[in-house]
Motif scaffolding. Structure first.
Motif, PDB file in Angstrom:
ATOM      1  N   ARG A 226     -35.944  56.174 -36.624  1.00 41.45           N
ATOM      2  CA  ARG A 226     -35.777  55.264 -37.754  1.00 41.45           C
ATOM      3  C   ARG A 226     -35.946  55.908 -39.122  1.00 41.45           C
ATOM      4  O   ARG A 226     -35.505  55.337 -40.124  1.00 41.45           O
ATOM      5  N   ALA A 227     -36.586  57.051 -39.191  1.00 39.63           N
ATOM      6  CA  ALA A 227     -36.860  57.653 -40.500  1.00 39.63           C
ATOM      7  C   ALA A 227     -35.582  57.969 -41.265  1.00 39.63           C
ATOM      8  O   ALA A 227     -35.524  57.806 -42.492  1.00 39.63           O
ATOM      9  N   SER A 228     -34.548  58.404 -40.557  1.00 38.27           N
ATOM     10  CA  SER A 228     -33.297  58.773 -41.235  1.00 38.27           C
ATOM     11  C   SER A 228     -32.644  57.600 -41.938  1.00 38.27           C
ATOM     12  O   SER A 228     -31.947  57.769 -42.945  1.00 38.27           O
ATOM     13  N   ARG A 234     -35.418  49.702 -44.921  1.00 37.03           N
ATOM     14  CA  ARG A 234     -36.817  49.327 -45.173  1.00 37.03           C
ATOM     15  C   ARG A 234     -36.986  48.030 -45.953  1.00 37.03           C
ATOM     16  O   ARG A 234     -38.035  47.397 -45.887  1.00 37.03           O
ATOM     17  N   ASP A 235     -35.973  47.594 -46.710  1.00 41.56           N
ATOM     18  CA  ASP A 235     -36.104  46.391 -47.527  1.00 41.56           C
ATOM     19  C   ASP A 235     -35.728  45.110 -46.794  1.00 41.56           C
ATOM     20  O   ASP A 235     -35.873  44.020 -47.366  1.00 41.56           O
ATOM     21  N   SER A 243     -42.213  51.923 -40.632  1.00 35.87           N
ATOM     22  CA  SER A 243     -42.920  52.740 -39.645  1.00 35.87           C
ATOM     23  C   SER A 243     -43.956  51.946 -38.860  1.00 35.87           C
ATOM     24  O   SER A 243     -44.277  52.300 -37.715  1.00 35.87           O
ATOM     25  N   LEU A 244     -44.520  50.900 -39.445  1.00 39.40           N
ATOM     26  CA  LEU A 244     -45.612  50.120 -38.845  1.00 39.40           C
ATOM     27  C   LEU A 244     -46.813  51.000 -38.500  1.00 39.40           C
ATOM     28  O   LEU A 244     -47.568  50.715 -37.565  1.00 39.40           O
ATOM     29  N   LEU A 245     -47.003  52.059 -39.257  1.00 32.78           N
ATOM     30  CA  LEU A 245     -48.118  52.982 -39.024  1.00 32.78           C
ATOM     31  C   LEU A 245     -49.284  52.746 -39.983  1.00 32.78           C
ATOM     32  O   LEU A 245     -50.340  53.371 -39.838  1.00 32.78           O
TER      33      LEU A 245
END
Length: 478
Positions: A226-228, A234-235, A243-245
């Motif tokens: 998902r980072a890419s 993200r919005d 990330s839910l981290l």
């Protein structure tokens, strides 16, 4: 040598600077009476004063159980002690050191005012008993106070801070260090067995991980999958784009170095794509707020960053605060976000900004009320980040922009939840509303049949009031 590692918001064995330094110091000592004890201190009254959420308390509770198991694998036992508040910590730490003949205490530095005061008092008490106290830099990639601008002052705006951060960063700073197991530990059987009681109210946090293996798997999955696309996804709260981290960073189950190392995967920051660079920026924002509270302790005293904004005359009604908290404002994107917060202990980042803008600039209510409520609910509650986010949204913080940082709750919903799927997930009473009206259901002909309130304020009118309120405060000077 006998040592004590004092855990705070760094509940991990992997890449824990104080733990690694403590193990090294004990292992390198020539004393036959070696040992290392781990300690966590529960401070219920202090937690209550800091609005620690019951869900985060439960995550800490469960994490201490798994941390105890991880420490046992290193031949270190975990003791959990309870005192009312931080002011009792000096006597407690001193007593533990005397009980176990501790010669040196290790901990990772914290930067909030109450925490720095506590540590100074602990150090003073330990010094009187000839016990060394070592604070390690661990929470940030760059120790607060170490990143300065060309004038030798701290960065008051994020963009120059990020630029300086990236200029100074080297890949070696994201190396993740693993602790070594102690060969001998005479303290292993003397530690108190933790049973899982925090003497603090808790709310079930089972939806969040408390095991290191699971958290690292989540980090790896985000970095790969998902980072890419983070920049574009993200919005949108209905997408699995974040990330839910944050809960794991908040209590230190993850270090920022672990996140950056996994994201970079051997690359330099300039080699990241746009989505990955955006997530890196979010991690740098986290550090920025830590640096701000280090340089500006007034932020820990409830003061605004911009002095003139202390003169804001909040005109809102307490009844509206309660409706905002319950998700009963009549604005679907606001209410859905507040329901998500109450039920999960987490809220999508875009929506945190939208509901904060709504509280301060539509309801004209003091941002301190929102800041405190968020901390009382968030499983990822972190003072610096929460305070920074609220002051940014309320235009009282660094880079204050009251004249255009006013979010329209209708257009924000239309833009970032275009089909209303997020709204309908949390507000099932709106499931029958056509997409055209889902963010302004009062315009739908069948609205009277819905079990949903009318808007409690008119956004356009409140926006004008907010602008005047800020204008008056600024005119009154600092």
């Amino acid at each position: 040598m006998r040592g004590l590692i004092w855990f705070r918001r760094d509940l991990r064995t992997l890449d824990n600077t104080a733990l690694i330094d403590a193990i090294r110091a004990v292992s390198d000592s020539q004393d036959d009476n070696q040992g290392l004890l781990a300690l966590f201190v529960v401070t219920p009254e202090q937690w209550q004063e800091h609005h620690l959420s019951p869900m985060q308390a439960d995550l800490i509770r469960l994490r201490l159980l798994t941390l105890s198991t991880e420490l046992k694998a290193l031949n270190i036992s975990l003791a959990v002690e309870t005192v009312d508040n931080f002011s009792n910590c000096p006597s407690l730490i001193t007593e533990v050191c005397q009980r176990f003949d501790i010669e040196q205490v290790f901990a990772n530095a914290e930067y909030e005012l109450n925490e720095t005061t506590r540590d100074a008092q602990v150090e003073e008490a330990l010094t009187e008993h000839d016990v060394a106290f070592t604070l390690c830099s661990d929470k940030c990639v760059f120790t607060p106070g170490s990143l300065l601008n060309k004038q030798g002052s701290y960065c008051k705006v994020f963009t120059p801070f990020k630029k300086t951060w990236l200029q100074r960063f080297s890949v070696e700073q994201s190396v993740v260090h693993k602790p070594k197991s102690l060969d001998v530990n005479s303290l292993y059987d003397q530690g108190l067995e933790y049973k899982g009681d925090l003497t603090y109210p808790t709310v079930d946090s089972a939806q969040w991980h408390n095991n290191t293996k699971d958290v690292i798997a989540e980090l790896r999955r985000f970095a790969i999958e998902r980072a890419s696309d983070y920049q574009q996804d993200r919005d949108f709260p209905a997408l699995d784009g974040t990330s839910l981290l944050s809960p794991y960073l908040a209590i230190g189950m993850l270090s920022v170095r672990q996140c950056i190392a996994r994201l970079l995967n051997g690359r330099h920051p300039e080699q990241l794509n746009e989505g990955e660079q955006t997530w890196l920026s979010e991690l740098i924002w986290r550090e920025f707020y830590q640096h701000l509270i280090y340089f500006e302790p007034k932020l820990c005293k409830g003061r605004s960053f911009v002095l003139w904004s202390d003169n804001l005359h909040w005109q809102g009604e307490n009844e509206h605060l309660e409706k905002w908290q319950r998700g009963e404002t009549g604005y679907p994107i606001i209410d859905a976000a507040m329901k998500q917060l109450y039920q999960t202990g987490w809220m999508h980042n875009r929506l945190r900004m939208v509901v904060a803008s709504f509280l301060t600039k539509d309801l004209l209510l003091d941002w301190h009320d929102g800041e405190a409520y968020f901390m009382s609910q968030l499983v990822d509650g972190d003072f610096a980040a929460n305070n920074g986010g609220w002051q940014w949204s309320a235009s009282t913080g660094c880079d204050a922009q009251p004249y255009f940082r006013i979010f329209n709750p209708i257009s924000q919903g239309q833009k970032f939840d275009p089909d209303g799927s997020f709204v309908k997930q949390w507000l099932p009473e709106l499931k029958a509303v056509p997409t055209k009206y889902v963010h302004s259901p009062w315009l739908w002909a069948d609205f009277p049949s819905l079990d949903y309130p009318d808007p409690i304020v008119d956004h356009k009118q409140q926006r004008e009031k907010a602008l005047q309120m800020y204008k008056d405060a600024k005119a009154s000077g600092s």
